[in-house]
Structures are given as structure tokens and as C-alpha cells.
Write an enzyme that holds these catalytic residues in place. Structure first.
Site, PDB file in Angstrom:
ATOM      1  N   GLU A  87       0.867  -1.172   0.000  1.00 30.14           N
ATOM      2  CA  GLU A  87       0.000   0.000   0.000  1.00 30.14           C
ATOM      3  C   GLU A  87       0.912   1.233   0.000  1.00 30.14           C
ATOM      4  OE1 GLU A  87      -3.764  -1.943   2.421  1.00 30.14           O
ATOM      5  OE2 GLU A  87      -2.330  -0.801   3.599  1.00 30.14           O
ATOM      6  N   ASP A 127      -0.915   0.516  10.555  1.00 24.72           N
ATOM      7  CA  ASP A 127      -0.644  -0.720  11.287  1.00 24.72           C
ATOM      8  C   ASP A 127       0.764  -1.249  11.034  1.00 24.72           C
ATOM      9  OD1 ASP A 127      -2.613  -1.220  13.052  1.00 24.72           O
ATOM     10  OD2 ASP A 127      -3.820  -2.509  11.756  1.00 24.72           O
ATOM     11  N   LYS A 158      -7.853  -4.936  11.078  1.00 22.00           N
ATOM     12  CA  LYS A 158      -8.460  -3.638  10.848  1.00 22.00           C
ATOM     13  C   LYS A 158      -9.433  -3.260  11.969  1.00 22.00           C
ATOM     14  CE  LYS A 158     -11.326  -1.056   7.726  1.00 22.00           C
ATOM     15  NZ  LYS A 158     -12.203  -1.049   6.564  1.00 22.00           N
ATOM     16  N   ASP A 176     -10.635   2.770   3.256  1.00 22.96           N
ATOM     17  CA  ASP A 176      -9.370   2.065   3.110  1.00 22.96           C
ATOM     18  C   ASP A 176      -8.402   3.012   2.411  1.00 22.96           C
ATOM     19  OD1 ASP A 176     -10.618  -0.055   4.182  1.00 22.96           O
ATOM     20  OD2 ASP A 176     -10.801  -1.213   2.333  1.00 22.96           O
ATOM     21  N   ASP A 233     -16.481  -5.862   9.473  1.00 21.19           N
ATOM     22  CA  ASP A 233     -17.500  -4.875   9.148  1.00 21.19           C
ATOM     23  C   ASP A 233     -18.903  -5.483   9.095  1.00 21.19           C
ATOM     24  OD1 ASP A 233     -16.722  -6.342   6.961  1.00 21.19           O
ATOM     25  OD2 ASP A 233     -15.663  -4.677   6.038  1.00 21.19           O
TER      26      ASP A 233
HETATM   27  O1  LIG Z   1      -4.119  -5.578  10.084  1.00 24.28           O
HETATM   28  C1  LIG Z   1      -4.690  -4.868   9.263  1.00 24.28           C
HETATM   29  C2  LIG Z   1      -5.135  -5.368   8.014  1.00 24.28           C
HETATM   30  C3  LIG Z   1      -5.759  -4.491   7.128  1.00 24.28           C
HETATM   31  N1  LIG Z   1      -5.919  -3.178   7.440  1.00 24.28           N
HETATM   32  C4  LIG Z   1      -6.542  -2.259   6.452  1.00 24.28           C
HETATM   33  O2  LIG Z   1      -7.801  -2.729   6.085  1.00 24.28           O
HETATM   34  C5  LIG Z   1      -8.134  -2.239   4.804  1.00 24.28           C
HETATM   35  C6  LIG Z   1      -8.753  -3.334   3.959  1.00 24.28           C
HETATM   36  O3  LIG Z   1      -7.787  -4.256   3.572  1.00 24.28           O
HETATM   37  P1  LIG Z   1      -7.701  -4.857   2.078  1.00 24.28           P
HETATM   38  O4  LIG Z   1      -6.572  -5.796   2.049  1.00 24.28           O
HETATM   39  O5  LIG Z   1      -7.747  -3.767   1.089  1.00 24.28           O
HETATM   40  O6  LIG Z   1      -9.020  -5.724   2.043  1.00 24.28           O
HETATM   41  P2  LIG Z   1     -10.241  -5.706   1.019  1.00 24.28           P
HETATM   42  O7  LIG Z   1     -10.709  -7.096   0.932  1.00 24.28           O
HETATM   43  O8  LIG Z   1      -9.939  -5.017  -0.240  1.00 24.28           O
HETATM   44  O9  LIG Z   1     -11.274  -4.826   1.861  1.00 24.28           O
HETATM   45  C7  LIG Z   1     -12.662  -5.042   1.921  1.00 24.28           C
HETATM   46  O10 LIG Z   1     -12.988  -6.009   2.895  1.00 24.28           O
HETATM   47  C8  LIG Z   1     -12.562  -5.697   4.225  1.00 24.28           C
HETATM   48  C9  LIG Z   1     -13.061  -6.803   5.126  1.00 24.28           C
HETATM   49  O11 LIG Z   1     -12.479  -8.013   4.778  1.00 24.28           O
HETATM   50  C10 LIG Z   1     -13.116  -4.355   4.661  1.00 24.28           C
HETATM   51  O12 LIG Z   1     -12.605  -4.030   5.909  1.00 24.28           O
HETATM   52  C11 LIG Z   1     -12.719  -3.294   3.658  1.00 24.28           C
HETATM   53  O13 LIG Z   1     -13.212  -2.041   4.016  1.00 24.28           O
HETATM   54  C12 LIG Z   1     -13.253  -3.699   2.306  1.00 24.28           C
HETATM   55  O14 LIG Z   1     -12.908  -2.727   1.349  1.00 24.28           O
HETATM   56  C13 LIG Z   1      -6.854  -1.670   4.199  1.00 24.28           C
HETATM   57  O15 LIG Z   1      -6.926  -0.273   4.182  1.00 24.28           O
HETATM   58  C14 LIG Z   1      -5.790  -2.159   5.157  1.00 24.28           C
HETATM   59  O16 LIG Z   1      -4.734  -1.262   5.251  1.00 24.28           O
HETATM   60  C15 LIG Z   1      -5.486  -2.691   8.656  1.00 24.28           C
HETATM   61  O17 LIG Z   1      -5.615  -1.503   8.937  1.00 24.28           O
HETATM   62  N2  LIG Z   1      -4.882  -3.554   9.543  1.00 24.28           N
HETATM   63 MN   LIG Z   2      -9.060  -3.208  -0.670  1.00 24.09          MN
END
Ligand SMILES: O=c1ccn([C@@H]2O[C@H](COP(=O)(O)OP(=O)(O)O[C@H]3O[C@H](CO)[C@@H](O)[C@H](O)[C@H]3O)[C@@H](O)[C@H]2O)c(=O)[nH]1
Ligand SMILES: [Mn+2]
Length: 739
Positions: free
Chosen positions: A112, A141, A286, A310, A451
Site C-alpha cells: 500500500e 498498522d 483492521k 481504506d 465490518d
Molecule cells: O491488520 C490490518 C489489516 C488491514 N488493514 C486495512 O484494512 C483495509 C482493507 O484491507 P484490504 O486488504 O484492502 O481488504 P479488502 O478485501 O480489499 O477490503 C474489503 O474487505 C474488508 C473486510 O475483509 C473491509 O474491511 C474493507 O473495508 C473492504 O474494502 C486496508 O486499508 C488495510 O490497510 C489494517 O488496517 N490492519
Molecule cells: Mn481493498
């Protein structure tokens, strides 16, 4: 309560054509019943002892498909669309707008990039909203110095960017996206703007350069480090998983000298937070980050409304905060609403959406449908929350909106330094011990889709939610661009959703009586993603193998029982195609969607089921695989050309390749027999449905055959997967032919 005669701040419209849809759905349901009857009544005709079991299996699969289809009707029965009126909002409340706290989450500077993260931060700092009521928090994080450095740079650039975007009403307000958009739209405007544009673009490019260099060398420039006190917090940092809380208030009204833009206006509050991490404390991904943010922000700004994005999902529409507030602040219905979810739109999806990552039928049909039966799910990024409901307040009929700032908070007379120290304590590892955080307060823990489970528990406490899908999209993010990444993401989602089903908050029993039946059914659509792998696997293996043996499992073309099958196939295909067009998709996109539907069910969902079972028995830990937001150049070219990207070897890909080959072998050998044997084409009469199913599976798997045998680029399926899958498929087919 005073009686208000205000015009509403939003309206709700029902979709048209519901009568037609409902009649179609009813007719389809009748045919599903006929299929069930056919299976039950013909079980005695099945040949041999084996045959009975196979027949029973078919019945179970069809029972599942039918049952699942009924569930999906919950979100198609009653679509509603919302329209907020921001003019009325500013007429009535411009001077009394509530504080809004915006949380941006990032977790890994390698996948990221800090440059992307700060563009998202800048885009939400530049909302068309009174800046003294806007507070932006970045949770990191990874506790990365580079990300901190980038944010520091952004806080300076904001002093130019925010006045610029306000003056020229810039859209979108992510600098990178804006500069990209004016290049492609052949921008021309008055010379004043051109001059300022050139200047600000130069500033941006210089900043971008510095951030990119720091990222590349993995080091912050020395001058910057010496200049800002914040960096000293890294002195005690030992690793990503082991450090103190790092918290820095970069912009705040208590430091007005440094927190004004070039026009002399106050900037939004800006805070960097890396919560404390220790190896012996589980950090809950998260959800943990969000809860720390909730506490820290309550101490610094205490906005009544929370927005989470995100780090890849920048704001594409500067009006979104006002849009969302129309729902919360409506005098009649607003106080019942806990959250307003916007769709997650992905900028990098290609025209025919090879991986179905646009999820358009969810955002265009199912979520408006969910909104029609109590409110959409909370799906993370792009959701505005009422702080109180997110922090666990139950809804009661006496509850009323109150946007006034708490008195004791208003008179807080601490210095910025003290405020920082106070807030740090709120983000420590031990803070949550013996509290309700993660259980009844904030985001709920223990589930990879924090979520959805949180939204469900909020709805179960009596709150409503709203789904709003504006014409100018509110948030744009990045979807995975390779098949393995897509499959891994869907594994996390389907696994998380399945865990909700068996958790305390199961929509099946906990939801009972607390949310509407339709909403319970709707939640189950997603909670049952993972288990639907079994029926799909059965249907994509057994009929093909029996085709090979020449044993029919479906009615003949001349039998009246053929009609319900045909109606379902033709009806469902036509309907899904129309729905897809309605959502703005293409024909090729629909075909790709079908393929990914199959791949998710036969790999991601299967592995999600297995992992969930392992977890139940304590053999496996909770994980969260973060989706990569960078693609290497070659792969990204293939992505643009819509060539499927495999590249790595993984058990999921082996399963997919094996299934594809198995069907190919069956199909080819049946074809061979038909050509060579006399009357071989009789099979078209007796086994047409099986032949069609097998043929369909072969056709849809074409990209796999290419990736196995024809492609030479790095995105093909590795040789090891080819060998394993060929051997496995051959083994199954031969074993079965002689068994
Ligand atoms: O230990 C962690 C892991 C992830 N994140 C953040 O969580 C967000 C979502 O992570 P990502 O890998 O992009 O997951 P996605 O599957 O694309 O995200 C979708 O699915 C997630 C649930 O699995 C939701 O929280 C997100 O909002 C939604 O966009 C990102 O901004 C990460 O930086 C953290 O802050 N801490
Ligand atoms: Mn994402």
C-alpha cells in the site's frame, strides 16, 4: 419534542417493474419445485445401488440451489433508491454542521504505497465541508516511518491543495487522480487557473518525488528527520509487531500558526496513529485499528459522525459528507439511522471485468434491495457511522439527534502535547483488557469481515441503515488484478461470512425477531457463499463423469420433465444477462462473471469451508491477507488486455485446473465416441442436458487450457500445476471409467 414542518432532507423511491419481476420469479420458483418433484419421483429409476446415491446427490445439490435462489430473492423483491437534498441541508444547518472524523487505514507500505495513502488522505481533507469540523486520522498498522514522512509532506501540501481545490471546485480531490483526469480530458480553462494549476502541479510532483525516493531507499531524508520532532518516536521502535504507540497531531487548531492554509483558513485536524503493538497481544487487524481510532479521536475531536475509508479508496466526490448528513440529520427519520453505506467502486476494473471484481450486481441490485428491507450491510470502506451506535448504543424510541458538542469536551484546556500524551494511552495494547471493546463496543472482533458482523449487530440493536449510490461515485479504490489475489480475497470474505453464520450474531437465530425476515435471508446469501461450494462441485463433476459412462441423470429432451429444466436454464440465463446489462455491464463481462462465479465456488469457497472447520477444531488461526495495491508492469499490461493472470502455483489453482481438465477429457471422449460409433449422436437426445453442462464447463474454462498449454508469458499456469492437474484429472477419469 418540537413539531417540525420541514421538508425532508432525503426521499426514497421504489424501483419500477417490480410486478414483472415478481411474476417471473414466481414462475421460476414453480419450475424449481417441478425439478425437486422430478428427482424424488424418479429416484427408483436410478440404475443400481450406486445410481441411487448419485441421484440423491443430484437431489441435494438441486435442493441447495433452489433454496439458495429463494434466499437471493429477498434482495431482489423490493429495491429502493435514495436521494438526498443537500441544498436543504445547507439552508437549515450550514452553521450547525456536526464534527466528522475520518479514519483512513493502512497496514503495509510495500503493498500500500505511501504515495497512494496520502492521496486518499488529501482527498478526504479537501471535502466541501467546514474545515474546523473535519478531522482526519491515518492509522498505520505497519508503524512505518516512510508513511509518517509522507503524511508530514501531505500536511504541508494541503496548505496549497485545499485552497486550490476550493477555489476551482476541483473534482476529484485526490491530487494524483485529478492531475490524471485533466490530462485525459484535454483540459482548458481561464488563464488564471492554468497558472495556478501549473504551480500546484509542480509542488505535487516535487513532493511525490521525495516520497518515492524515500520509499525506494526505505529511508527518510535526514533533514526532514531532524526538522520534525515526530520522528523521535521511532527511537524505541523495534519492529512492525513490537513498538510503542506512535501518535502525532500534525495539524490542529491549538497550533494555529502551523495549521492554516495559504489563504489563512484553518485546515482540518490531521493525526497520525500507529497503535501500540506487542507480539504477545493479538491486534485484531483492521477492527483493532478502527477501535483504537475511535478512542483516540473521541479524545481529540469527538466527531459525531465517523467515516472510514481504506487507504486505496480516495474520495471522488467532494459532496459525500453532505450527502450522508442529509440522511442522519433528517428531522423525521434521521435519528433511526446508524450508518450510511456507499458502494465500493473500483477504478482499475477493465471494461469486461475479467475477475468480476466490480461486484456490480451487488452494488446496483442487491444493496438497493437490502435497503428495501431494513438497510444494507456494513461492508467497510465508504461507510459513514453515527459514533454512538458504532460504540454500542442500543436504539430506543426516545433517542433523538443531538449534534451539540459535549460541554466538558468543549472546555478542555490542555496543551497539544498533553492531548497527544493522553491519547496515546488510549491506543495501548492493554487498554481493551476487561472492557467491552470488540464485543459490544466498536467493531466486533474474531471475524475476518469485521465490518459485516458489526453492521449486523448494530441492526439487531434496532438501528436502520441506508444505502446511497450517487451518480458521481463517492469513492474509488483498487480491486485485485490477478486471479490468485481475487480468489484469496474471496476466501477471506466467504470464510468471514460463514463464521458470522455460526457465531453469536448469526443472522439465522440472533437476528430472529430483531431484524426483518427478508434481511435475515439477505444476510444468509453471503453467509452461505462458502457452503454453496459443495453443490457446485458436485454439479461440475458428477454429471460429466456420468456422461462419460453414458448414464443419464437428467430427463430426455422428449420428456415433459425436460420443460422445467429448460425454463430454469433459459430463464435464469436471460434474467441474469438483463440484470447485468441494467447494471451497466457488457456481454463479455457477463460471461466473465459466470466464470468467476464458478471459480469462486469451486476454490475460494471450498477452502473457506475447510479452514472454518479447521478453526472450529482449533487447528488454524485467524488471518487477514491484505490485498496488494501494486501490480508489476508486465502483469498490469496483461490486465489491461484482459488476459487472465495466474502466475503462481497454489492449491486453489490446482483444483481449478483439475476440474477444467476433467471436463475436457469427458467432453472429448464423448465427442470421439459420438463420431466413431454408429448412432453415437443419439446421446444428443438422451443426454442433452449433461452434454450441454459439460460443454458449457469446457467453454468457460478456455482461459485455463490456454494458461496450461499455450501461453508462454509469466502469467500462465506454472508447469507444476499443469503436471499435477493433468495427472489428477486422468486418474479420476480412468478410475471412474473402469469402476
Ligand atoms: O491488520 C490490518 C489489516 C488491514 N488493514 C486495512 O484494512 C483495509 C482493507 O484491507 P484490504 O486488504 O484492502 O481488504 P479488502 O478485501 O480489499 O477490503 C474489503 O474487505 C474488508 C473486510 O475483509 C473491509 O474491511 C474493507 O473495508 C473492504 O474494502 C486496508 O486499508 C488495510 O490497510 C489494517 O488496517 N490492519
Ligand atoms: Mn481493498
Amino acid at each position: 419534542m418540537e413539531i417540525t414542518e420541514h421538508t425532508p432532507l432525503f426521499e426514497t423511491k421504489k424501483s419500477r417493474g417490480r410486478l414483472i419481476y415478481r411474476s417471473f420469479a414466481t414462475s421460476l420458483f414453480l419450475c424449481i419445485c417441478f425439478v425437486w418433484i422430478y428427482r424424488i419421483s424418479h429416484i427408483k429409476d436410478a440404475k443400481g445401488e450406486h445410481g441411487k446415491w448419485v441421484w440423491l446427490g443430484m437431489f441435494c445439490a438441486e435442493l441447495w440451489f433452489g433454496f439458495y435462489w429463494v434466499l437471493t430473492q429477498a434482495f431482489r423483491w423490493n429495491l429502493v433508491f435514495r436521494q438526498p437534498f443537500t441544498n436543504r441541508l445547507s439552508q437549515r444547518y450550514e452553521k450547525k454542521l456536526p464534527g466528522v472524523d475520518i479514519f483512513v487505514c493502512t497496514a503495509d507500505p510495500d503493498i500500500e504505497p505511501p504515495k497512494m495513502v496520502i492521496n486518499t488522505v488529501l482527498s478526504v481533507m479537501a471535502y466541501d465541508y467546514p474545515t474546523e469540523n473535519l478531522n482526519v486520522y491515518l492509522s498505520d498498522d505497519a508503524g512505518s516511518q516512510i508513511t509518517f514522512y509522507a503524511l508530514l509532506e501531505a500536511s504541508n501540501f494541503a496548505k496549497h491543495w485545499i485552497p486550490f481545490s476550493r477555489k476551482f471546485k476541483v473534482e476529484p480531490r485526490s491530487p494524483a487522480a485529478y492531475f490524471k483526469s485533466i490530462v485525459s480530458s484535454g483540459y482548458s480553462a481561464d488563464s488564471d487557473q492554468v497558472k495556478e494549476l501549473t504551480a500546484i502541479k509542480k509542488l505535487y510532483n516535487e513532493m511525490e518525488r521525495r516520497i518515492e525516493d524515500a520509499t525506494k531507499f526505505g529511508e527518510v531524508p535526514k533533514e526532514a528527520r531532524l526538522k520534525h520532532k515526530g520522528f523521535s518516536q521511532w527511537d524505541s521502535y523495534s519492529s512492525r509487531r513490537d513498538h510503542d504507540t506512535i501518535l502525532e497531531i500534525l495539524l490542529h487548531k491549538k497550533d494555529p500558526e502551523n495549521s492554516k492554509d495559504v489563504d489563512g483558513f484553518l485546515l482540518p485536524t490531521l493525526v497520525y496513529l500507529a497503535r501500540e503493538k506487542r507480539p504477545q497481544y493479538f491486534h485484531n487487524f483492521k477492527a483493532g485499528a478502527m477501535n483504537s481510532l475511535l478512542r483516540v479521536s473521541s479524545n481529540i475531536s469527538d466527531g459525531k459522525i465517523i467515516l472510514n475509508v481504506d487507504c486505496d479508496m480516495y474520495s471522488n466526490n467532494s459532496q459525500s459528507v453532505r450527502d450522508a448528513l442529509c440522511f442522519f440529520m433528517d428531522e423525521e427519520k434521521g435519528h433511526k439511522i446508524a450508518y450510511v453505506q456507499f458502494p465500493q467502486i473500483f477504478e482499475n476494473v477493465t471494461k469486461n471485468d475479467l475477475y468480476g471484481s466490480g461486484l456490480i450486481s451487488i452494488s446496483e441490485v442487491e444493496f438497493p434491495g437490502a435497503d428495501g428491507c431494513g438497510g444494507p450491510l456494513y461492508i467497510g470502506s465508504g461507510c459513514f457511522h453515527r459514533r454512538e451506535s458504532l460504540c454500542g448504543l442500543k436504539f430506543s424510541d426516545q433517542y433523538r439527534n443531538d449534534w451539540n458538542i459535549k460541554e466538558d469536551y468543549q472546555f478542555k484546556k490542555v496543551s497539544l502535547k498533553e492531548l497527544e500524551e493522553e491519547s496515546k494511552a488510549l491506543a495501548s495494547c492493554t487498554y481493551e483488557e476487561n472492557t467491552l471493546w470488540g464485543k459490544e463496543m466498536g467493531l466486533r472482533y474474531g471475524c475476518p469481515v469485521e465490518d459485516v458482523i458489526t453492521g449486523l449487530s448494530i441492526q439487531c440493536q434496532g438501528w436502520k441503515s441506508v444505502y446511497y449510490n450517487p451518480l458521481r461515485k463517492a469513492f474509488l479504490g483498487l480491486a485485485p488484478t490477478t486471479l490468485p489475489q481475487t480468489l484469496v480475497q474471496h476466501k477471506r470474505w466467504s470464510e468471514g461470512d460463514l463464521q458470522i453464520l455460526i457465531s453469536k450474531y448469526s443472522p439465522a437465530w440472533y437476528g430472529f425477531g430483531r431484524i426483518t425476515l427478508a434481511l435475515q435471508m439477505g444476510y444468509s446469501i453471503y453467509c452461505l457463499w462458502a457452503p454453496s461450494s459443495f453443490a457446485t462441485l458436485y454439479y461440475s463433476i458428477i454429471p460429466s463423469l456420468y456422461l462419460l459412462k453414458g448414464i443419464p441423470l437428467f430427463p430426455k429432451i422428449s420428456s415433459p420433465w425436460f420443460i422445467p429444466f429448460a425454463y430454469i436454464i433459459v430463464g435464469e440465463a436471460t434474467y441474469s444477462l438483463l440484470e447485468f446489462f441494467f447494471c451497466g455491464g457488457t456481454f463479455q463481462g457477463w460471461w466473465n462473471e459466470l466464470r468467476i462465479w464458478l471459480y469462486k465456488r469451486t476454490s475460494s469457497y471450498l477452502f473457506a469451508c475447510i479452514d472454518t472447520i479447521l478453526k472450529l477444531f482449533g487447528f488454524s488461526d485467524l488471518t487477514f491477507v491484505i490485498t496488494t495495491k501494486v501490480t508489476e508492469e508486465e502483469a498490469s499490461k496483461r490486465h489491461e488486455k484482459e488476459i487472465m493472470e495466474f502466475g503462481t502455483s497454489s492449491p486453489m489453482l490446482t483444483v481449478l485446473a483439475t476440474l477444467a481438465l476433467l471436463n475436457l477429457f469427458c467432453f472429448l471422449s464423448v465427442l470421439k465416441n459420438a463420431v466413431l460409433r454408429e448412432g453415437g449422436f443419439g446421446i444428443c437426445e438422451t443426454m442433452v442436458l449433461q452434454l450441454l453442462l459439460c460443454g458449457f464447463l469446457v467453454l468457460i474454462n478456455l482461459p485455463i487450457y490456454q494458461a496450461l498449454f499455450l501461453r508462454k508469458d509469466n502469467g500462465r499456469l506454472p508447469g507444476s500445476v499443469a503436471i499435477k492437474s493433468v495427472l489428477l484429472a486422468l486418474f479420476v477419469v480412468t478410475f471412474f471409467s473402469f469402476a
